[in-house]
Structures are given as C-alpha cells and as structure tokens.
Design a protein around this motif. Sequence first.
Motif, PDB file in Angstrom:
ATOM      1  N   LYS A 268      -1.726   1.595  -3.371  1.00 22.59           N
ATOM      2  CA  LYS A 268      -1.877   0.856  -2.226  1.00 22.59           C
ATOM      3  C   LYS A 268      -2.949  -0.981  -1.936  1.00 22.59           C
ATOM      4  O   LYS A 268      -3.024  -1.849  -1.874  1.00 22.59           O
ATOM      5  CB  LYS A 268      -2.882   0.991  -0.809  1.00 22.59           C
ATOM      6  N   ILE A 269      -4.115  -0.174  -3.145  1.00 26.87           N
ATOM      7  CA  ILE A 269      -5.216  -1.318  -3.779  1.00 26.87           C
ATOM      8  C   ILE A 269      -3.834  -2.410  -4.395  1.00 26.87           C
ATOM      9  O   ILE A 269      -4.133  -3.499  -3.854  1.00 26.87           O
ATOM     10  CB  ILE A 269      -5.577  -0.304  -4.686  1.00 26.87           C
ATOM     11  N   ALA A 270      -2.993  -2.364  -5.312  1.00 23.12           N
ATOM     12  CA  ALA A 270      -2.172  -2.908  -5.820  1.00 23.12           C
ATOM     13  C   ALA A 270      -1.523  -3.900  -4.923  1.00 23.12           C
ATOM     14  O   ALA A 270      -1.524  -4.807  -5.128  1.00 23.12           O
ATOM     15  CB  ALA A 270      -1.477  -2.206  -7.193  1.00 23.12           C
ATOM     16  N   GLU A 271      -1.014  -3.166  -3.978  1.00 26.20           N
ATOM     17  CA  GLU A 271       0.396  -3.564  -3.017  1.00 26.20           C
ATOM     18  C   GLU A 271      -0.972  -5.215  -2.329  1.00 26.20           C
ATOM     19  O   GLU A 271      -0.187  -5.676  -2.261  1.00 26.20           O
ATOM     20  CB  GLU A 271       0.181  -2.757  -2.368  1.00 26.20           C
ATOM     21  N   HIS A 272      -1.785  -4.036  -1.911  1.00 27.82           N
ATOM     22  CA  HIS A 272      -2.568  -5.686  -1.154  1.00 27.82           C
ATOM     23  C   HIS A 272      -2.936  -6.059  -1.776  1.00 27.82           C
ATOM     24  O   HIS A 272      -3.540  -7.600  -0.970  1.00 27.82           O
ATOM     25  CB  HIS A 272      -4.352  -4.451  -0.555  1.00 27.82           C
ATOM     26  N   LYS A 273      -3.102  -6.557  -2.470  1.00 29.50           N
ATOM     27  CA  LYS A 273      -3.493  -7.647  -3.656  1.00 29.50           C
ATOM     28  C   LYS A 273      -2.989  -8.250  -4.395  1.00 29.50           C
ATOM     29  O   LYS A 273      -2.755  -9.074  -5.777  1.00 29.50           O
ATOM     30  CB  LYS A 273      -4.572  -6.844  -4.888  1.00 29.50           C
ATOM     31  N   GLY A 274      -1.490  -7.900  -4.374  1.00 33.56           N
ATOM     32  CA  GLY A 274      -0.237  -8.334  -5.099  1.00 33.56           C
ATOM     33  C   GLY A 274      -0.149  -8.874  -6.591  1.00 33.56           C
ATOM     34  O   GLY A 274       0.337  -9.333  -7.471  1.00 33.56           O
TER      35      GLY A 274
ATOM     36  N   PRO B 286     -14.115  -1.582   2.174  1.00 36.19           N
ATOM     37  CA  PRO B 286     -14.092  -2.858   2.695  1.00 36.19           C
ATOM     38  C   PRO B 286     -13.396  -3.631   3.595  1.00 36.19           C
ATOM     39  O   PRO B 286     -13.350  -4.816   4.279  1.00 36.19           O
ATOM     40  CB  PRO B 286     -15.220  -3.226   1.897  1.00 36.19           C
ATOM     41  N   GLU B 287     -12.445  -4.032   1.975  1.00 35.65           N
ATOM     42  CA  GLU B 287     -11.184  -5.367   2.305  1.00 35.65           C
ATOM     43  C   GLU B 287      -9.832  -5.012   3.902  1.00 35.65           C
ATOM     44  O   GLU B 287      -9.296  -5.087   3.943  1.00 35.65           O
ATOM     45  CB  GLU B 287     -10.525  -4.973   1.041  1.00 35.65           C
ATOM     46  N   GLY B 288     -10.231  -3.171   4.164  1.00 36.36           N
ATOM     47  CA  GLY B 288      -9.156  -2.855   5.123  1.00 36.36           C
ATOM     48  C   GLY B 288      -8.365  -2.050   4.192  1.00 36.36           C
ATOM     49  O   GLY B 288      -7.703  -1.103   5.234  1.00 36.36           O
ATOM     50  N   ILE B 289      -8.435  -2.029   2.908  1.00 30.27           N
ATOM     51  CA  ILE B 289      -7.097  -0.913   2.843  1.00 30.27           C
ATOM     52  C   ILE B 289      -7.558   0.675   3.461  1.00 30.27           C
ATOM     53  O   ILE B 289      -8.676   1.254   3.113  1.00 30.27           O
ATOM     54  CB  ILE B 289      -7.210  -1.217   1.527  1.00 30.27           C
ATOM     55  N   SER B 290      -6.762   1.694   3.442  1.00 31.53           N
ATOM     56  CA  SER B 290      -6.659   2.001   4.212  1.00 31.53           C
ATOM     57  C   SER B 290      -5.558   3.157   3.185  1.00 31.53           C
ATOM     58  O   SER B 290      -4.783   3.385   2.610  1.00 31.53           O
ATOM     59  CB  SER B 290      -5.721   2.768   5.476  1.00 31.53           C
ATOM     60  N   LEU B 291      -6.632   4.180   2.492  1.00 34.93           N
ATOM     61  CA  LEU B 291      -5.940   4.968   0.901  1.00 34.93           C
ATOM     62  C   LEU B 291      -6.057   6.549   1.682  1.00 34.93           C
ATOM     63  O   LEU B 291      -7.229   7.184   1.959  1.00 34.93           O
ATOM     64  CB  LEU B 291      -6.840   4.785   0.222  1.00 34.93           C
ATOM     65  N   THR B 292      -5.337   7.332   0.449  1.00 38.46           N
ATOM     66  CA  THR B 292      -4.355   8.488   1.243  1.00 38.46           C
ATOM     67  C   THR B 292      -5.146   9.512   0.725  1.00 38.46           C
ATOM     68  O   THR B 292      -4.489   9.961  -0.704  1.00 38.46           O
ATOM     69  CB  THR B 292      -2.866   8.431   2.514  1.00 38.46           C
ATOM     70  N   LYS B 293      -5.700  10.697   0.948  1.00 39.17           N
ATOM     71  CA  LYS B 293      -5.775  11.534   0.360  1.00 39.17           C
ATOM     72  C   LYS B 293      -4.622  12.551  -0.600  1.00 39.17           C
ATOM     73  O   LYS B 293      -3.395  12.626  -0.473  1.00 39.17           O
ATOM     74  CB  LYS B 293      -5.981  12.579   0.978  1.00 39.17           C
TER      75      LYS B 293
END
Length: 339
Positions: free
Chosen positions: A142-148, A310-317
């Motif tokens: 999700k981090i890469a998706e959020h940051k494009g 902090p950027e609001g990205i929700s990560l899942t186990k």
Amino acid sequence: MTNDDIIALRESWSEVEPPSLEAQNRARAALLDRIAEREATVPNRSEQVTPRGWRLPGWAWRSGFATLGAAALVAGVVAVGGLNQSIPPTRTQPTQQPRNVQGGSIAPIFELAAMHAENESFTPPRAGQWTYVELKIVRPGKIAEHKGQARSETSQSWVRADGRQQAWMSDGKLEITEEAPEARQSMPPQDYAAVAALPTDPQALLDWLRAHVPSSRGDKAQRDVESYGALESMLRDNVLSPRVKATALRALALIPGVTQSTEPVDFNGRPAIAVGMVQDGWRREDILFDPTTHEYLGGRTLVVKDQTLPEGISLTKGDVEVELIRITGKIVDAPGQTS
C-alpha cells in the motif's frame, strides 16, 4: 543526519593521525593486488557527472519508505574515516560439514548459507575493474500505491573496485561520477577493497559493526538492529568474496532477535526460507534463501502488525511492502557492462 551525529561518528574512530593521501592510495592499490593474488583460487566460469554520494545502505533507505526505489541506491550517506586495513588470509578449502556455531535455531540456516557461499566460484577484481549489481525491486504493498511508485523496476549500479568511482542507470542513461582522489567510505563499506579488509571472524565482524553503525553510542538493541541492516546491505549491494560473504552470514546468526518465519514464503514466484528481524514493532526485515541450496536470494519488508503510518496509510498484518530480488552480482571491466 545532524552535525552531532557526524561528530559522534568521528569520535568513535581512532584518534591516530591518518596517513597521507598518497600513502592511502598506494596502500589501497597494493591491497587490491594482494587480494587478487591470495584469493584467485577458482578459475572464471559517457558521460561524467558530479558525484551524488554513495548507495544508501538498506537499513537506511528501506526503513523510511519515503524514498523506496532505485534512485535511493545512489542517495548520499555520511562519509566516515578509517577502516580495518588488514589483509585477509588465504581462503582455505570450503568446510564440508556444518561446524558447531553459536546462536539459536537459525544458526544452522546461516551456516548452510555460509557453506554455499564458500563453494561459489569467484575471481576477485583487478585494479581498475568494477563490481556490478542488478536488483529487481517489487513494491506490491500500500505504501507504493499511496506514493505513486512503480510496482516493479530494475536497479543497475557499478562501483570501481578501489571505491573512487561509481555509476548507475538513470532513465536508461548511464551516469558515471568523476574520479575521486580517494575512496568514499560509507557504513557499511561499499567498495571491494574496503569490504575485503573487514574482520574475517564472525564475532569480530559483528563487534566491528556494533562499534561503527550510526547508533554506536545508543542502546545495544538499536546497535543490533543497525548491524543486522548493515550485514543485509552488504549481502545485497556488493560482490563479496566467498570468505567475506560466509563471515557476514555467520555474523547474522549471532544477532539476538533474528528468527525464522513460520509461514510459507513465496519470493519472486519461488519458495524460500525467510529469516529476519522485527523492527519498529510492526515490520519485519527478512533475508531470503533458497530452501534447497541455501543460496542468498534477496530481502523483503513484511508487515507483522496492523499499523497506520503518519501519512495515513493503513497497513495490514501479512502485507509484503517491498521485495528486493538480487538478479546478479559480478566483476566487469567498465561501467555499463553487465557481463
């Protein structure tokens, strides 16, 4: 990094007056020649740009996530002085059976990986040659998706064996730094001569790293985290001699908190053994091995606890955020060459 950090790093080194630049260059050239003579026991099976610093160690550029990608491999790192300049002894014949090693249940995994490393074919670089490393960077999370960021890309980088030049591919264009008067030293060491001069006893290497990682004045647990990352980076971003590679793997087995994943692992479409260390309480930095040969394959970042950044990205186990797949590492005659 603050001025206080830089001062702390400098104060951790010996206060002995360093040799002259001319003497250092002579010693480095002699070191490369002597390494080639002693370790060559197995036969071989553009444009100039302003230096942009050294490849950022994995423990730094992966932990922040904000700069994940091939560009981070050439981001600047603080230079540090003084390296152990002892010459490694002649490499002995590979061990045929696992030795008794310190550590917990992960020790046999690293020992088998070390034995595989000791049997790898290798010819050390001659003066003027380069190390070439190619990585495949996969970002399914999700981090890469959020940051494009690109979901998948390839990183190609070269380092001259004496550490005085580096090169990389940027948007299909080869960029080469100007020749420096001396090697740029980083933590962990990146150029072949500096890496080859590291301690060749696993405990001595780990002690050396604990004394020189950025948190060398901090608590022991943080020193171990950074030492683990430094060893991981050494395996991934360098072309190591069999002796040094085996030492690094055995040193990893001595770090408290390193454990084997209990879940099945699919890494780049193949099964793998994952051995790693939980960091920041929510992510696990894994080192991956082939389950049959115990060859080193690369690394990954796995979410082990639900986390909101902090950027609001929700990560899942269970999410894999980054995979760093080592495609190849070899010695070449010039930057831009891949074989």
